[in-house]
Motif scaffolding. Sequence first.
Motif, short mmCIF file in Angstrom:
data_model
loop_
_atom_site.label_atom_id
_atom_site.label_comp_id
_atom_site.label_asym_id
_atom_site.label_seq_id
_atom_site.Cartn_x
_atom_site.Cartn_y
_atom_site.Cartn_z
N UNK A 193 0.81 -1.22 0.00
CA UNK A 193 0.00 0.00 0.00
C UNK A 193 0.84 1.26 0.00
N UNK A 194 2.06 1.18 0.52
CA UNK A 194 2.86 2.40 0.73
C UNK A 194 3.25 3.09 -0.57
N UNK A 195 3.65 2.32 -1.58
CA UNK A 195 4.12 2.96 -2.81
C UNK A 195 2.98 3.59 -3.61
N UNK A 196 1.85 2.92 -3.84
CA UNK A 196 0.76 3.60 -4.55
C UNK A 196 0.29 4.87 -3.84
N UNK A 197 0.10 4.77 -2.51
CA UNK A 197 -0.36 5.94 -1.76
C UNK A 197 0.71 7.02 -1.71
N UNK A 198 1.97 6.62 -1.51
CA UNK A 198 3.05 7.59 -1.48
C UNK A 198 3.23 8.28 -2.81
N UNK A 199 3.10 7.53 -3.90
CA UNK A 199 3.23 8.13 -5.23
C UNK A 199 2.07 9.07 -5.53
N UNK A 200 0.87 8.70 -5.10
CA UNK A 200 -0.27 9.59 -5.32
C UNK A 200 -0.08 10.92 -4.60
N UNK A 201 0.44 10.85 -3.36
CA UNK A 201 0.72 12.07 -2.61
C UNK A 201 1.85 12.86 -3.25
N UNK A 202 2.91 12.14 -3.63
CA UNK A 202 4.06 12.80 -4.25
C UNK A 202 3.70 13.41 -5.59
N UNK A 203 2.76 12.79 -6.29
CA UNK A 203 2.29 13.30 -7.57
C UNK A 203 1.78 14.73 -7.43
N UNK A 204 0.98 14.96 -6.42
CA UNK A 204 0.43 16.30 -6.19
C UNK A 204 1.46 17.23 -5.56
N UNK A 205 2.25 16.69 -4.63
CA UNK A 205 3.23 17.52 -3.93
C UNK A 205 4.30 18.05 -4.88
N UNK A 206 4.86 17.17 -5.71
CA UNK A 206 5.93 17.60 -6.61
C UNK A 206 5.43 18.52 -7.71
N UNK A 207 4.15 18.41 -8.06
CA UNK A 207 3.59 19.37 -9.01
C UNK A 207 3.68 20.77 -8.45
N UNK A 208 3.30 20.93 -7.20
CA UNK A 208 3.39 22.24 -6.54
C UNK A 208 4.85 22.65 -6.35
N UNK A 209 5.71 21.70 -5.99
CA UNK A 209 7.13 22.00 -5.81
C UNK A 209 7.77 22.45 -7.12
N UNK A 237 0.65 5.80 -12.39
CA UNK A 237 -0.24 5.01 -13.26
C UNK A 237 0.32 3.61 -13.46
N UNK A 238 1.63 3.54 -13.70
CA UNK A 238 2.27 2.25 -13.93
C UNK A 238 2.10 1.34 -12.72
N UNK A 239 2.31 1.87 -11.52
CA UNK A 239 2.18 1.06 -10.31
C UNK A 239 0.74 0.60 -10.12
N UNK A 240 -0.21 1.49 -10.36
CA UNK A 240 -1.62 1.11 -10.21
C UNK A 240 -2.00 0.02 -11.22
N UNK A 241 -1.49 0.12 -12.45
CA UNK A 241 -1.78 -0.89 -13.47
C UNK A 241 -1.17 -2.23 -13.09
N UNK A 242 0.07 -2.21 -12.63
CA UNK A 242 0.73 -3.44 -12.21
C UNK A 242 -0.05 -4.09 -11.07
N UNK A 243 -0.68 -3.26 -10.23
CA UNK A 243 -1.46 -3.80 -9.12
C UNK A 243 -2.59 -4.70 -9.55
N UNK A 244 -3.06 -4.55 -10.79
CA UNK A 244 -4.14 -5.41 -11.29
C UNK A 244 -3.64 -6.81 -11.61
N UNK A 245 -2.31 -6.99 -11.67
CA UNK A 245 -1.74 -8.30 -11.98
C UNK A 245 -1.57 -9.18 -10.75
N UNK A 246 -1.86 -8.64 -9.57
CA UNK A 246 -1.77 -9.44 -8.36
C UNK A 246 -0.80 -8.87 -7.33
N UNK A 247 -0.86 -9.42 -6.12
CA UNK A 247 -0.07 -8.89 -5.01
C UNK A 247 1.42 -9.12 -5.20
#
Length: 469
Positions: free
Chosen positions: A60-76, A270-280
């Motif tokens: 869970x950490x990487x998808x959630x962390x990337x989603x947060x970082x996605x918005x944070x780095x846009x502002x940065x 997006x890549x991480x979320x897509x890979x998540x559909x392939x299983x744990x």
Amino acid sequence: MSSKFPSSFAEVRARWREPGGYREVLHIGLPLVAGMASTTVMQFTDRLFLSHYSVESIAAALPAGLASLLLLLTCMGVTGYASVFIAQYIGAGQPHRVGGVLWQSLIASLVFGGLLAMTSLLAEPIFSLAGHAPELQRLEETYFIILQLGSVLSLVGNSLGTFFSGRGRTRPVMLANIAAAVVNVPLDYVLINGVWFFPEMGIAGAAVATVMGWGVTAVLLAIAVFNRDHETRFGVRSQWRFDAVMMRRLMRYGLPSGVNFFMELFAVTWFVFVVGTLGEVALAATNIAFSINSVAFLPTVGLNIAVGTMVGQAMGRGDPDGAARATGSTLHVAMAWMTALALVFVLLPGPLVDLFRPDNLTPAAYADIRETTARLLAYVAFYCLFDSLTIIFCGALKGAGDTAFVMWNMTVGCIFVLIIPAYALRALGWWSLDSLWLVFSVYVSVLAVASYVRFRLGRWRKLRLVHPA
């Protein structure tokens, strides 16, 4: 001097000493690399402790962390572009303009921080789109919400850091980031696992420790910036007012930089979320591979900031040849680092992957994740060499003010080289973990070639953000 690698020791010695040479790159870049290394340590240990805590937490950490970082780095990307203006004003002999630029960045950081905090209300709909298991989604939402509420501290610290990085005085940024890591790493351990009198918070504890690390950076940099000497030389206190003209210029050049960060992280998210559909197993292996990749990637981000500073100062002086020389020297340093790490990824994948084995999994149960991650590190070793080209050339182009190209390069590449080909694979029935990683590697390589060609064309040489006094 071009970006051609030296062919003899005498050429290396000559390039070491000259302006824009290796010595200057390391003088400005090493503290930034050390600062980014401390950030790498924070992220690495964060995920390391979570991987030992449970498979679900690291998944869970990487998808959630990337989603947060996605918005944070846009502002940065927007607020951090103040470092380029500061660099160019220093190069142009106008230090009295620095305080005004810094304050526009800080004002924008506070506004963006408030907006990011509001996105915590969207956690449930955002992560429901991923289609992950309910327990995994709950952990993702928890991690994301805490990071978003504390993101203003990261933005403020980043803005304060531009005062030093834009001037090429990067040691305070390094020290503040190291101090943040010193606070964050032990807090990670005790808050995740519930050591001493601390409660066991799991993934929430990792997020709280990260936010506290951001706060340490912001406080220490604020103390370092707002002193009497800096007020006398740069007006860091007296120029606290909103400046509409400077803010418009910061937005004009900073927004494309922010969009570039958004698209760059969107591609990975997006890549991480897509890979998540392939299983744990596929998701956990991808998360671990990207976590190991960050050891190579994040220090080169320090070199990206360094080359932007050197190019900005050279362009402020009206010296595009000096900017090109500094870019070539920085590229050599980055390629040397990436090559060394690529060899480690290829030759020693097993020991690296074993660092992430959860305590509640036996080696046999972890075998599939271990084998899959080791295979993915071969892709990482291949594309990280190209990644260094993109990082350095994009940093140079931003330092010169060519942010529009950097934005469009990342946007077009993300859509037409990554997303569309990936879904084409699905339509053709070739959708697999290896085919997706192959497409991702091609995407990184194409970005590198486009960045190199743009820099070689030299249109950036004619751009002027500021004019010499």
